[in-house]
Design an enzyme around this catalytic site. Sequence first.
Site, mmCIF file in Angstrom:
data_model
loop_
_atom_site.group_PDB
_atom_site.id
_atom_site.type_symbol
_atom_site.label_atom_id
_atom_site.label_comp_id
_atom_site.label_asym_id
_atom_site.label_seq_id
_atom_site.Cartn_x
_atom_site.Cartn_y
_atom_site.Cartn_z
ATOM 1 N N ASP A 1 8.337 15.440 4.116
ATOM 2 C CA ASP A 1 7.753 14.389 3.300
ATOM 3 C C ASP A 1 8.081 13.055 3.998
ATOM 4 O O ASP A 1 8.769 13.009 5.016
ATOM 5 C CB ASP A 1 8.281 14.452 1.862
HETATM 6 C C1 BGC Z 1 5.006 11.927 -1.473
HETATM 7 C C2 BGC Z 1 4.119 13.086 -1.073
HETATM 8 C C3 BGC Z 1 2.920 12.586 -0.288
HETATM 9 C C4 BGC Z 1 3.394 11.780 0.899
HETATM 10 C C5 BGC Z 1 2.271 11.261 1.773
HETATM 11 C C6 BGC Z 1 5.304 11.005 -0.310
HETATM 12 O O1 BGC Z 1 5.954 9.855 -0.728
HETATM 13 O O2 BGC Z 1 6.210 12.429 -2.007
HETATM 14 O O3 BGC Z 1 3.708 13.785 -2.216
HETATM 15 O O4 BGC Z 1 2.136 13.666 0.117
HETATM 16 O O5 BGC Z 1 4.140 10.669 0.412
HETATM 17 O O6 BGC Z 1 1.538 10.271 1.163
#
Ligand code: BGC
Length: 781
Positions: A313
């Site tokens: 993530d």
């Molecule tokens: C979130 C994810 C997301 C990623 C990309 C993160 O902050 O937890 O769910 O896919 O950002 O945008």
Amino acid sequence: MLKKCSFILILVINVFIMQSCEQKNNLKPMGDIDKKVNEILAGMTLQEKVGQMTQVTLSVLVKGNSLDAQPEPVELDSEKLQKALGKYKIGSILNTVNNRARSLEWWHEIINQIQEVAIHETGIPILYGIDAIHGTTYTAGGTLFPQQIGLGATFNPELVRQLNEMCAYEMRASNIPWNFSPVQDMGRDPRDSRMWETFGEDVYLNGILGSAAVEGIQGKDVVTIDQKHGAACLKHYLGYNSNSGKDRNPLHIHPRELNEKHVPAFQFPINAGAKSIMVNSGILNGIPVHASYDILTTLLRNEMGFEGLVVTDWADIDNLYDRDKFASSPKEAVKLAINAGIDMSMVPYDFDFCDYLVELVNEGEVPMSRIDEAVTRILKLKMELGLFESPTTDYENYPDFGSEQHENLALDAALESITLLKNDDQTLPLKKNIKVLVSGPNANWMRPMNGGWSYSWQGEKTDEFAQEYFTFLEAIENKIGKDKVTFVEGVSYDMQGPYYQEKDLDISDAVRVAKGVDCIILFLGENSYCEKPGDLYDLYISENQTQLAIALANTGKPVILVLNEGRPRIISKFEHTMAAVVQTYLPGNYGGTALAEILFGDVNPSGKLPYTYPMFPNSLINYDYKPSEKQERLEGLYDNESDVAIQYGFGHGLSYTVFKYSNLKVSSSELTSKGSVNVAVTIENTGNRAGKEVVMLFTSDLYASINPDNKRLRRFMKIDLDPAQSRTIEFTIRAEDLAFYNKENRLIAEKGDFVIRIGDLEQIITLTETVTFREPSNIML
Ligand code: BGC
């Protein structure tokens, strides 16, 4: 004309890209993917391999400062592109610039240019990823349907499949092949700011709907993905939930609980062929998941059999050092994560990851085999997506982008999700010739209706992009005529501010108008938010909104409370004064139209609550609670059938018709370890209108060596019945459906008696012998 010009440009670029691809790699469109991947891998340098494992955000590649708002119009910066693709040879890009939706044309221009440079510099197409969470979040004009929590309420896997297929189509129309969806986290704590991104609190429901979503996004062919589909990404593996109302708080979940109520939510869609997984940003049982070999390799690869790509993530390798104090340096953080099993790093702002990883391999701290394994998975996914043959799409080939057909599907989903929670004296459906007061902060804005991941991360730009759709208020006006509707907002949100920011409280006007109408439709809930900015300090609905509800109820006019919220905010201070309560969740752009259909009786509601609606902040409980958690009824405050102090139970949802359950029969009262029992039940629509009903089969283990759950959902089916029509349906139950993790963490079903419950009918079956389904693993989770 404009469209036509860009179409020709796209064709030219496509032809160029395809030629370059073939020149560089000499690939034929079809053939043995593994063989081709090995050939490419064999010719790659370490720098090139590490580059493939790197993902940066698009802001890094455009003119302006990547951490600030960038100038408009956004243009790619050729020097930055050169650095990212020429020097660092990166393999993946995500998200959009200035955190806002863009047109189809924009996406095509930008991604075509990127692919052209990527192929020129690396010979390998870029894998572009995006959060298309309830439709194409970041493409203007796309079809936004209910958020995942509303899809949970539909209990309709086929509908979930179709919606995700539509989403993939619109994503490919936007030139993007990889969707960071579905969310397979468990929505078990109502304080969680990401609860609305889940399918709700039950692991079986999550598993079934998650598999349907994967099938929708990826299509039926489990190996290759055509240009109308994309790659799914299950997230956030494993145990990403909040139990404090603070996003990414560290969690302690017992291994038994993890195995039983979290792992299957990922296992089902893995079995359905999910191509990628994103890792939990948090810390589980003391270890950041991004550094856990046990979770990322032993469990995920060796036990769950996942063969796809694992991506971090946002900034979570850095977080091992910066935030979690788990790694002693940023470089050690890279080593821990890659050795634990990460294939791709969502960096997202710089290229240090590449430098560190090259050094670590040269120093022997990360084995080359680990790099080859990761790059193989990345190349394989690119190939399965057909990116080597066609790195880009042409939006002219997607005539259904934002089409009426897609709109209708989104509307159907909103209709099937909306849940009638209370309906005293058949207050609903309303007649169309009455006068109504519409009030509340959620009545006349598209932002709260859509929630986060809508045109931007926090959803604050929604009213700019979604003007053509109807708010709840507008849809009611359309339905019964503007002259019969008076609107006094009463409480308003700050539409540019954080979700909890409310402005005025103007009760007197609303109360004055209320005196002259037949009924009040009150729209309460939350404004949009996402992740950390959605952190919560008090689960009660805001004080302003409570005051408004109480004042309106005191007028003596029937109040229909319509909830529009990402998580169940507590309403027990005034719920008993409401004549009817309807939950819309975050229904998307067609939520207004859908609600008006239901309120005025043109459609019969069929949504069922996918979580337990709490009554008090200190009585947070899930439907599968332990017997000792049962509480006495609270005199005066309590008026539903359950024995715990909850507002509404999991699976609760009323209809305008009546379904009668009868004839619950089991094919045998004994179940053997390898056998099965068929469970049949008849459902009759005894009311006077057609309706949909979700038939749910629960089991309860009467005695067990681990304190058993009150009950567990094992099967469900949504059916459609005309008045006076009846249908007998059958479910099959096997010993495995009755299994749990015992004290050695072994998956077993213990011999003994089990209650099978459908509606208010029960039968007892006896499992004749204890059976083991999975031996305990050696890992400490
Ligand atoms: C979130 C994810 C997301 C990623 C990309 C993160 O902050 O937890 O769910 O896919 O950002 O945008």
